[in-house]
Design a protein around this motif. Structure first.
Motif, PDB file in Angstrom:
ATOM      1  N   GLY A  31       0.850  -1.182   0.000  1.00  0.00           N
ATOM      2  CA  GLY A  31       0.000   0.000   0.000  1.00  0.00           C
ATOM      3  C   GLY A  31       0.888   1.234   0.000  1.00  0.00           C
ATOM      4  N   GLU A  32       0.374   2.294   0.601  1.00  0.00           N
ATOM      5  CA  GLU A  32       1.143   3.544   0.681  1.00  0.00           C
ATOM      6  C   GLU A  32       2.185   3.477   1.797  1.00  0.00           C
ATOM      7  OE1 GLU A  32      -1.273   6.917   1.381  1.00  0.00           O
ATOM      8  OE2 GLU A  32      -2.358   6.763  -0.519  1.00  0.00           O
ATOM      9  N   ILE A  33       3.205   4.318   1.681  1.00  0.00           N
ATOM     10  CA  ILE A  33       4.137   4.509   2.800  1.00  0.00           C
ATOM     11  C   ILE A  33       3.799   5.849   3.436  1.00  0.00           C
ATOM     12  CG2 ILE A  33       6.538   4.838   3.498  1.00  0.00           C
ATOM     13  CD1 ILE A  33       7.365   3.063   1.154  1.00  0.00           C
ATOM     14  N   GLN A  34       3.472   5.825   4.726  1.00  0.00           N
ATOM     15  CA  GLN A  34       3.178   7.061   5.461  1.00  0.00           C
ATOM     16  C   GLN A  34       4.352   7.409   6.358  1.00  0.00           C
ATOM     17  OE1 GLN A  34      -0.349   7.826   7.586  1.00  0.00           O
ATOM     18  NE2 GLN A  34      -1.683   6.660   6.247  1.00  0.00           N
ATOM     19  N   ARG A  35       4.745   8.658   6.349  1.00  0.00           N
ATOM     20  CA  ARG A  35       5.851   9.099   7.214  1.00  0.00           C
ATOM     21  C   ARG A  35       5.343  10.132   8.210  1.00  0.00           C
ATOM     22  NH1 ARG A  35       7.877   8.330   2.123  1.00  0.00           N
ATOM     23  NH2 ARG A  35       9.590   6.820   1.992  1.00  0.00           N
ATOM     24  N   HIS A  36       5.727   9.947   9.463  1.00  0.00           N
ATOM     25  CA  HIS A  36       5.321  10.877  10.519  1.00  0.00           C
ATOM     26  C   HIS A  36       6.518  11.166  11.419  1.00  0.00           C
ATOM     27  CE1 HIS A  36       0.993  10.254   9.677  1.00  0.00           C
ATOM     28  NE2 HIS A  36       1.347   9.005   9.431  1.00  0.00           N
ATOM     29  N   GLN A  37       6.443  12.287  12.129  1.00  0.00           N
ATOM     30  CA  GLN A  37       7.437  12.562  13.157  1.00  0.00           C
ATOM     31  C   GLN A  37       6.707  12.765  14.490  1.00  0.00           C
ATOM     32  OE1 GLN A  37       9.750  16.380  13.638  1.00  0.00           O
ATOM     33  NE2 GLN A  37      11.505  15.055  13.175  1.00  0.00           N
ATOM     34  N   PHE A  38       7.149  12.036  15.506  1.00  0.00           N
ATOM     35  CA  PHE A  38       6.632  12.199  16.870  1.00  0.00           C
ATOM     36  C   PHE A  38       7.726  12.871  17.701  1.00  0.00           C
ATOM     37  CE2 PHE A  38       3.325   8.494  17.472  1.00  0.00           C
ATOM     38  CZ  PHE A  38       2.573   9.004  16.422  1.00  0.00           C
ATOM     39  N   VAL A  39       7.465  14.071  18.175  1.00  0.00           N
ATOM     40  CA  VAL A  39       8.409  14.727  19.075  1.00  0.00           C
ATOM     41  C   VAL A  39       7.897  14.551  20.506  1.00  0.00           C
ATOM     42  CG1 VAL A  39       9.530  16.900  19.734  1.00  0.00           C
ATOM     43  CG2 VAL A  39       9.086  16.400  17.309  1.00  0.00           C
ATOM     44  N   ILE A  40       8.680  13.825  21.309  1.00  0.00           N
ATOM     45  CA  ILE A  40       8.320  13.600  22.714  1.00  0.00           C
ATOM     46  C   ILE A  40       8.812  14.823  23.491  1.00  0.00           C
ATOM     47  CG2 ILE A  40       8.513  12.008  24.666  1.00  0.00           C
ATOM     48  CD1 ILE A  40       7.418  10.613  22.184  1.00  0.00           C
ATOM     49  N   GLN A  41       7.885  15.520  24.143  1.00  0.00           N
ATOM     50  CA  GLN A  41       8.263  16.763  24.806  1.00  0.00           C
ATOM     51  C   GLN A  41       7.368  17.039  26.007  1.00  0.00           C
ATOM     52  OE1 GLN A  41       7.080  18.813  21.056  1.00  0.00           O
ATOM     53  NE2 GLN A  41       5.946  20.212  22.383  1.00  0.00           N
ATOM     54  N   ALA A  42       7.859  17.863  26.925  1.00  0.00           N
ATOM     55  CA  ALA A  42       7.047  18.310  28.063  1.00  0.00           C
ATOM     56  C   ALA A  42       6.158  19.454  27.587  1.00  0.00           C
ATOM     57  CB  ALA A  42       7.944  18.758  29.203  1.00  0.00           C
ATOM     58  N   THR A  43       4.877  19.387  27.949  1.00  0.00           N
ATOM     59  CA  THR A  43       3.886  20.379  27.519  1.00  0.00           C
ATOM     60  C   THR A  43       3.018  20.747  28.720  1.00  0.00           C
ATOM     61  OG1 THR A  43       3.820  19.301  25.348  1.00  0.00           O
ATOM     62  CG2 THR A  43       1.985  20.775  25.880  1.00  0.00           C
ATOM     63  N   PRO A  44       2.767  22.038  28.951  1.00  0.00           N
ATOM     64  CA  PRO A  44       1.849  22.394  30.050  1.00  0.00           C
ATOM     65  C   PRO A  44       0.435  21.891  29.738  1.00  0.00           C
ATOM     66  CG  PRO A  44       3.083  24.321  29.260  1.00  0.00           C
ATOM     67  CD  PRO A  44       3.300  23.224  28.262  1.00  0.00           C
ATOM     68  N   VAL A  45      -0.119  21.081  30.642  1.00  0.00           N
ATOM     69  CA  VAL A  45      -1.480  20.550  30.481  1.00  0.00           C
ATOM     70  C   VAL A  45      -2.249  20.858  31.758  1.00  0.00           C
ATOM     71  CG1 VAL A  45      -2.882  18.477  30.166  1.00  0.00           C
ATOM     72  CG2 VAL A  45      -0.713  18.687  28.932  1.00  0.00           C
ATOM     73  N   LYS A  46      -3.379  21.555  31.609  1.00  0.00           N
ATOM     74  CA  LYS A  46      -4.170  21.914  32.796  1.00  0.00           C
ATOM     75  C   LYS A  46      -5.387  21.003  32.907  1.00  0.00           C
ATOM     76  CE  LYS A  46      -6.162  25.755  35.356  1.00  0.00           C
ATOM     77  NZ  LYS A  46      -6.501  27.194  35.394  1.00  0.00           N
ATOM     78  N   ARG A  47      -5.472  20.301  34.015  1.00  0.00           N
ATOM     79  CA  ARG A  47      -6.636  19.464  34.332  1.00  0.00           C
ATOM     80  C   ARG A  47      -6.902  19.596  35.828  1.00  0.00           C
ATOM     81  NH1 ARG A  47      -6.221  19.402  29.634  1.00  0.00           N
ATOM     82  NH2 ARG A  47      -6.420  17.720  28.106  1.00  0.00           N
TER      83      ARG A  47
END
Length: 574
Positions: free
Chosen positions: A32-48
């Protein structure tokens, strides 16, 4: 019932063609198709829950990005680690045929990606359709590092049910008002059970029943009369969950990226790691209806998070005057094992399947918790489990220890001695009344990095038996690199004399994670045709930390197509 009948008609025509197609797809060279992605693992402010935390995310998103592919597509995902923790990503439920280097469990198929490092996961989706997901497989990072992996049919193929008007991923999660890694490390330090979560979430939002949450409650909009395919994923760290939608029936059509014989229910139960695809018809009066999830708690007298997360199913034509009062579904009692049993036993494959027979490897694995006596060099603050002990867990009395200098797959492939042994016991070293009153002498397992060797192509049956050591509990057991047929489940001790008569060898469901009944057992079968080292573990993360795991070493077969290729050049080093 009408919807079920309509779907069954579709299943009988489309689905047979699809089955023949996807069966051959495992061996098909058509790409099928080849899909390319980039995942940047990083600290992010999350309010809960009124408070902001620096949470570890992918690309600053929580939940992380949804990957949408077709059966036959290939994925290349470059993971760049800009966080302060080691990390790996596991593609939960992907078969990873001859691509074990991309499976992701830390120290099993790879060393972790260090802060500042990167690694590109490359794999092909072969013969799978439905809903899977991806998550961190390192420490407790998967509390916030996770997302959906949606696999649609190949171009020109269709679902074996009427095409829904829309599709919505529903990711059930678990939120700590703390750093989850700190929660785990504190439990490791004290030997006690970790603090329970402070909220459950739907698509990362706790919902209306929690403080400071109403303005961000997840809303799923629908038009009257349309059908929505909900792709429900239990991404919670440590808790099986019930899920329901007020006044609406759910028609189950798939689980763990395998189609199922459709059945209708008012409630789902998913163990962590499991996915369930359901069709929901917007056939009620236009209004706002809560979708809700809360704990299924099988371990008696253990603390658990007893809160309820909600999202809103909102009819577009609903009068705005109703906006304040969504209708609440009725959810089962926290300990309602009868509802869980009835739900689990409803799963079937859409048609007769080829279940492995003439078994080559008949294995029996006990699973459960344990208590280690306080080591002489530890002080009391490090032994805060029951009666001054430390919690542990094991399979067949072996508490699994991950290596630290090499991954198991590297050690196997490169013949590095001293990293693991291949003497994992195929049956319990001591036979006892597994679900009865167990002697305290059996509470303390041995530790080891023991693998069980399987010849390529061997037909494997595993009886997975819960024990009442410390306390019985429903364990979601996940096998990497394989789907398996769940041919039977039951309560009490498995009895080969009478329980084999309960085996469904006609149309058992195909899953990658089995919720073993509390104080009971499940029997699974698979063919070991994927070479590599494959982790089998409890998907309650607290239990894998304690050692409720083992790994299969599946040997190469004959020739290139039955062998594991060499590791990619960018594989992280320890």
């Amino acid at each position: 019932m009408e919807m079920e009948m309509e779907i069954l008609k579709n299943f009988s025509t489309i689905s047979l063609a699809l089955f023949l197609f996807t069966s051959s797809a495992l061996f098909s060279l058509t790409s099928g198709e080849i899909q390319r992605h980039q995942f940047v693992i990083q600290a992010t402010p999350v309010k809960r829950l009124c408070k902001t935390h620096n949470s570890i995310t992918v690309n600053g998103m929580f939940p992380g990005p949804t990957l949408e592919v077709r059966n036959g597509d290939s994925l290349q995902v470059q993971v760049v680690n800009k966080a302060r923790y080691n990390v790996t990503i596991h593609w939960h439920g992907v078969r990873q045929m001859r691509s074990g280097w991309a499976d992701g469990p830390e120290f099993v198929t790879q060393c972790p990606i260090r802060p500042g490092g990167s690694y590109t996961y490359k794999f092909t989706i072969q013969g799978q359709e439905g809903t899977l997901w991806w998550h961190a497989h390192s420490s407790w990072l998967r509390a916030t590092v996770y997302g959906a992996l949606i696999i649609r049919p190949r171009l020109g193929q269709s679902y074996p049910f009427p095409k829904p008007d829309r599709e919505t991923p529903i990711l059930l999660g678990e939120w700590w008002d703390a750093n989850p890694v700190d929660v785990m490390m504190e439990a490791t330090r004290t030997g006690a059970a970790p603090n329970v979560s402070d909220a459950y979430t739907i698509n990362s939002q706790p919902g209306d029943l929690y403080n400071c949450s109403t303005q961000d409650t997840t809303i799923v909009t629908v038009d009257s009369g349309e059908t929505n395919l909900l792709r429900v994923i239990n991404a919670a760290l440590n808790q099986p969950l019930f899920f329901a939608v007020a006044n609406h029936k759910l028609t189950v059509v798939g689980a763990d990226a395998s189609y199922t014989k459709p059945f209708t229910t008012s409630v789902l139960m998913l163990g962590p790691g499991q996915t369930t695809d359901v069709l929901i018809k917007a056939d009620q009066s236009p209004a706002r209806y809560y979708m809700a999830a809360r704990a299924y708690q099988s371990f008696q007298n253990a603390p658990f998070d007893n809160t309820t997360t909600t999202a809103i199913l909102e009819y577009k034509s609903a009068e705005k005057g109703n906006a304040l009062n969504p209708i609440m579904p009725s959810l089962p009692a926290y300990n309602d094992t009868n509802t869980v049993t009835a739900f689990t036993r409803s799963f079937r494959s859409p048609r007769k399947v080829q279940v492995p027979t003439n078994i080559d490897e008949s294995l029996f694995f006990t699973i459960g918790l344990g208590l280690n006596n306080c080591p002489p060099n530890f002080n009391k603050s490090s032994c805060q489990g029951p009666n001054g002990t430390r919690f542990t867990a094991s399979m067949n009395n072996v508490s699994f220890v991950l290596p630290r200098n090499f991954s198991l797959l590297q050690a196997h492939q490169q013949g590095i001695p001293g990293v693991f042994t291949t003497d994992f016991p195929g049956s319990p070293p001591v036979k006892f009344d597994y679900t009865g009153n167990v002697s305290r002498s059996l509470y303390q397992p041995i530790t080891g990095t023991k693998l069980y060797k399987l010849k390529f192509g061997s037909r494997v049956q595993v009886v997975i038996q819960d024990t009442s050591i410390v306390g019985p509990e429903s364990h979601p057991i996940h096998l990497h690199g394989y789907d398996f047929y769940i041919i039977a489940e039951g309560f009490g001790n498995f009895d080969p004399k009478k329980d084999t008569s309960k085996f469904n060898l006609v149309d058992p469901p195909l899953r990658n994670t089995v919720s073993v009944p509390s104080n009971g057992w499940a029997v699974i079968r698979f063919v070991a045709e994927n070479p590599g080292v494959w982790l089998m573990h409890c998907h309650l993360d607290v239990h894998i930390n304690w050692g409720l795991a083992m790994s299969f070493l599946v040997e190469n077969g004959v020739g290139e197509l039955q062998s594991l290729p060499p590791p990619p050049p960018d594989l992280p080093v320890c």
